[in-house]
Scaffold this motif. Structure first.
Motif, PDB file in Angstrom:
ATOM      1  N   TYR A  42       0.763  -1.197   0.025  1.00 63.44           N
ATOM      2  CA  TYR A  42       0.093   0.073   0.178  1.00 63.44           C
ATOM      3  C   TYR A  42       0.980   1.282   0.080  1.00 63.44           C
ATOM      4  CZ  TYR A  42      -3.732  -3.190   1.162  1.00 63.44           C
ATOM      5  OH  TYR A  42      -4.638  -4.258   0.915  1.00 63.44           O
TER       6      TYR A  42
ATOM      7  N   LEU B  71      -9.775  10.055   6.436  1.00 64.05           N
ATOM      8  CA  LEU B  71      -9.826   9.171   5.308  1.00 64.05           C
ATOM      9  C   LEU B  71      -8.883   8.006   5.248  1.00 64.05           C
ATOM     10  CD1 LEU B  71     -11.821   7.693   3.360  1.00 64.05           C
ATOM     11  CD2 LEU B  71     -10.822   9.402   1.454  1.00 64.05           C
ATOM     12  N   GLN B  72      -7.453   8.706   5.304  1.00 64.09           N
ATOM     13  CA  GLN B  72      -6.155   7.909   5.207  1.00 64.09           C
ATOM     14  C   GLN B  72      -6.251   6.996   6.633  1.00 64.09           C
ATOM     15  OE1 GLN B  72      -3.898   7.429   3.105  1.00 64.09           O
ATOM     16  NE2 GLN B  72      -1.981   7.121   4.041  1.00 64.09           N
TER      17      GLN B  72
ATOM     18  N   CYS C  36      -8.505   4.158   6.053  1.00 62.60           N
ATOM     19  CA  CYS C  36      -7.962   3.050   5.038  1.00 62.60           C
ATOM     20  C   CYS C  36      -6.843   2.387   5.862  1.00 62.60           C
ATOM     21  CB  CYS C  36      -7.505   3.963   3.767  1.00 62.60           C
ATOM     22  SG  CYS C  36      -8.637   4.714   2.602  1.00 62.60           S
TER      23      CYS C  36
ATOM     24  N   ALA D  50      -8.416   1.175  -2.723  1.00 59.87           N
ATOM     25  CA  ALA D  50      -9.247   1.534  -1.663  1.00 59.87           C
ATOM     26  C   ALA D  50     -10.587   1.459  -2.124  1.00 59.87           C
ATOM     27  CB  ALA D  50      -8.923   2.438  -0.591  1.00 59.87           C
TER      28      ALA D  50
ATOM     29  N   ALA E 166     -12.365   5.576  -2.224  1.00 58.74           N
ATOM     30  CA  ALA E 166     -12.377   5.093  -0.914  1.00 58.74           C
ATOM     31  C   ALA E 166     -13.507   6.112  -0.368  1.00 58.74           C
ATOM     32  CB  ALA E 166     -11.340   5.339  -0.226  1.00 58.74           C
TER      33      ALA E 166
ATOM     34  N   MET F 181      -2.638   5.826  -0.473  1.00 58.19           N
ATOM     35  CA  MET F 181      -3.837   5.718  -0.990  1.00 58.19           C
ATOM     36  C   MET F 181      -4.813   6.839  -1.366  1.00 58.19           C
ATOM     37  SD  MET F 181      -4.906   2.336   1.320  1.00 58.19           S
ATOM     38  CE  MET F 181      -4.003   3.121   2.796  1.00 58.19           C
TER      39      MET F 181
ATOM     40  N   LEU G 155      -8.545  -5.077   1.539  1.00 56.03           N
ATOM     41  CA  LEU G 155      -8.644  -3.791   0.908  1.00 56.03           C
ATOM     42  C   LEU G 155      -7.827  -3.787  -0.458  1.00 56.03           C
ATOM     43  CD1 LEU G 155     -10.201  -0.892   1.413  1.00 56.03           C
ATOM     44  CD2 LEU G 155      -7.499  -0.149   2.332  1.00 56.03           C
TER      45      LEU G 155
ATOM     46  N   LEU H 242     -13.771  -0.012   0.212  1.00 57.56           N
ATOM     47  CA  LEU H 242     -13.605   0.532   1.633  1.00 57.56           C
ATOM     48  C   LEU H 242     -14.883   0.081   2.373  1.00 57.56           C
ATOM     49  CD1 LEU H 242     -11.519   1.464   4.010  1.00 57.56           C
ATOM     50  CD2 LEU H 242     -12.597   3.862   3.324  1.00 57.56           C
TER      51      LEU H 242
ATOM     52  N   THR I 201      -6.713  10.235  -1.486  1.00 53.61           N
ATOM     53  CA  THR I 201      -8.006  10.926  -0.572  1.00 53.61           C
ATOM     54  C   THR I 201      -8.297  12.104  -1.362  1.00 53.61           C
ATOM     55  OG1 THR I 201      -5.935  12.048   0.609  1.00 53.61           O
ATOM     56  CG2 THR I 201      -6.711   9.843   1.508  1.00 53.61           C
TER      57      THR I 201
END
Length: 374
Positions: free
Chosen positions: A184, A274-275, A278, A211, A195, A187, A207, A214, A189
């Motif tokens: 990963y 959000l990060q 995830c 993502a 996501a 990811m 995942l 999610l 955002t």
């Protein structure tokens, strides 16, 4: 944890002239931008792609063989091959690849593809499979090496030819182990990040790298033994808030904060929130990988949530071996304290990625308990 990787050697990839990593259950690689940290992440992805059958495409996405090889400096000559060696508690695997041959008899348009020159797979001292160019020999039940009838393509790993569990169980198990490594890196955002969007509901223990599944992954965690771990981490990172999944034909995020009059939907979450969600979903996977590699997981995160992230990493390391590649000293120190490991700082010397303190050594080792050089 079974079959833990004990050491890696990566040679000839971009800034990695000859980097040897000795791994514990958690390995922390820290350094400033531009020292070649991400090259370690990318090289490991290429190793895993050998087992997944996607090596040629992975090399193409890197710009082809000519763009990913070590270019040399005034101390060391340019390398024309990329090689890797993996030693685990269960098996040892090595390969070397280079540029496609050129000459009047080598008529191909795929000049940027990798030419796999050698591969070798061992269990302990026992040789199980060996490849030289397009010839592959596999040990039979008596240990006799026999040539297989179906030769691999120039860019195709011998591991992908083994599909029979009964006749070659150890070879297949090695391939599946490498194939299950998980990666990963940053990811998305942004406002259009996958996501943030609802997804059709389906059981999702892993995942994906974008993502994009999610909400389904979080609901899968909610119905697993890791539900408490996941939500405790969110509570620690975001006090007085909780996350739920609106479940129907479509699954969507609902982030409830007591100070807000209504829950936030996925498209309304901050990048950092959000990060973290995830990363929590990655680290609480109901199907943990043998090796998990996280590249710069601290991106977009406020330092206040790093202790919660470090706790999650420590818990996940009970089921997966983890490599963290980061420029955040705070995150590395938090993980090091919880996992009782050392932070290994990296630097750049004449275009070559090196361990701080070993800039002049012939080779570089990274260990979880001691440093060595030769």
């Amino acid at each position: 944890m079974h079959g833990m990787i004990q050491s890696l050697r990566l040679s000839g990839y971009r800034s990695l002239r000859d980097l040897r990593l000795r791994l514990g259950r958690v390995t922390l690689l820290n350094g400033a931008n531009g020292v070649g940290k991400t090259n370690i992440y990318r090289a490991l992805r290429l190793v895993s792609s050998m087992a997944r059958g996607g090596f040629t495409e992975a090399v193409a996405n890197e710009g082809g063989m000519t763009s990913l090889l070590w270019t040399g400096n005034h101390e060391h000559v340019r390398l024309t091959t990329f090689s890797a060696e993996i030693e685990s508690e269960a098996f040892g695997y090595a390969f070397e690849c280079g540029l496609m041959p050129s000459g009047p008899t080598d008529d191909t348009a795929f000049k940027l593809d990798p030419d796999i020159k050698t591969e070798e797979l061992r269990y302990g001292r026992r040789l199980l499979a060996k490849r030289t160019r397009n010839q592959v020999r596999v040990a039979d039940t008596k240990g006799v090496m026999r040539l297989i009838a179906e030769p691999p393509g120039a860019s195709e790993s011998m591991l992908t030819l083994v599909r029979d569990l009964q006749s070659c169980p150890q070879i297949l198990n090695a391939r599946l182990s490498l194939e299950r490594w998980r990666f990963y890196h940053t990811m998305r955002t942004d406002a259009d990040a996958p996501a943030r969007k609802p997804v059709r509901g389906y059981w999702s223990p892993v995942l994906d790298e974008r993502a994009s599944n999610l909400p389904a992954v979080i609901q899968t965690i909610n119905e697993s033994d890791l539900k408490v771990v996941f939500h405790d981490a969110l509570e620690k990172a975001f006090p007085d808030a909780h996350l739920r999944i609106e479940c129907g034909e479509w699954f969507s995020l609902e982030f409830h904060a007591h100070s807000l009059p209504r829950p936030l939907q996925g498209h309304e979450l901050s990048d950092g929130t959000l990060q973290f969600i995830c990363l929590a979903a990655v680290l609480c996977s109901p199907r943990p990988p043998p090796l998990l590699v996280l590249n710069e997981p601290e991106t977009s995160l406020n330092e206040s949530v790093l202790p919660a992230l470090a706790d999650l990493i420590a818990t996940a390391s009970e089921h997966s071996q983890i490599i963290i590649v980061s420029h955040s000293q705070a995150l590395c120190e938090a993980v090091a304290e919880r996992c009782q490991v050392k932070v290994r700082p990296l630097t750049m010397r004449f275009g070559e990625t090196r361990l701080v303190g070993q800039e002049h050594a012939k080779t570089v080792f990274v260990c979880d308990d001691e440093e060595e050089a030769e």
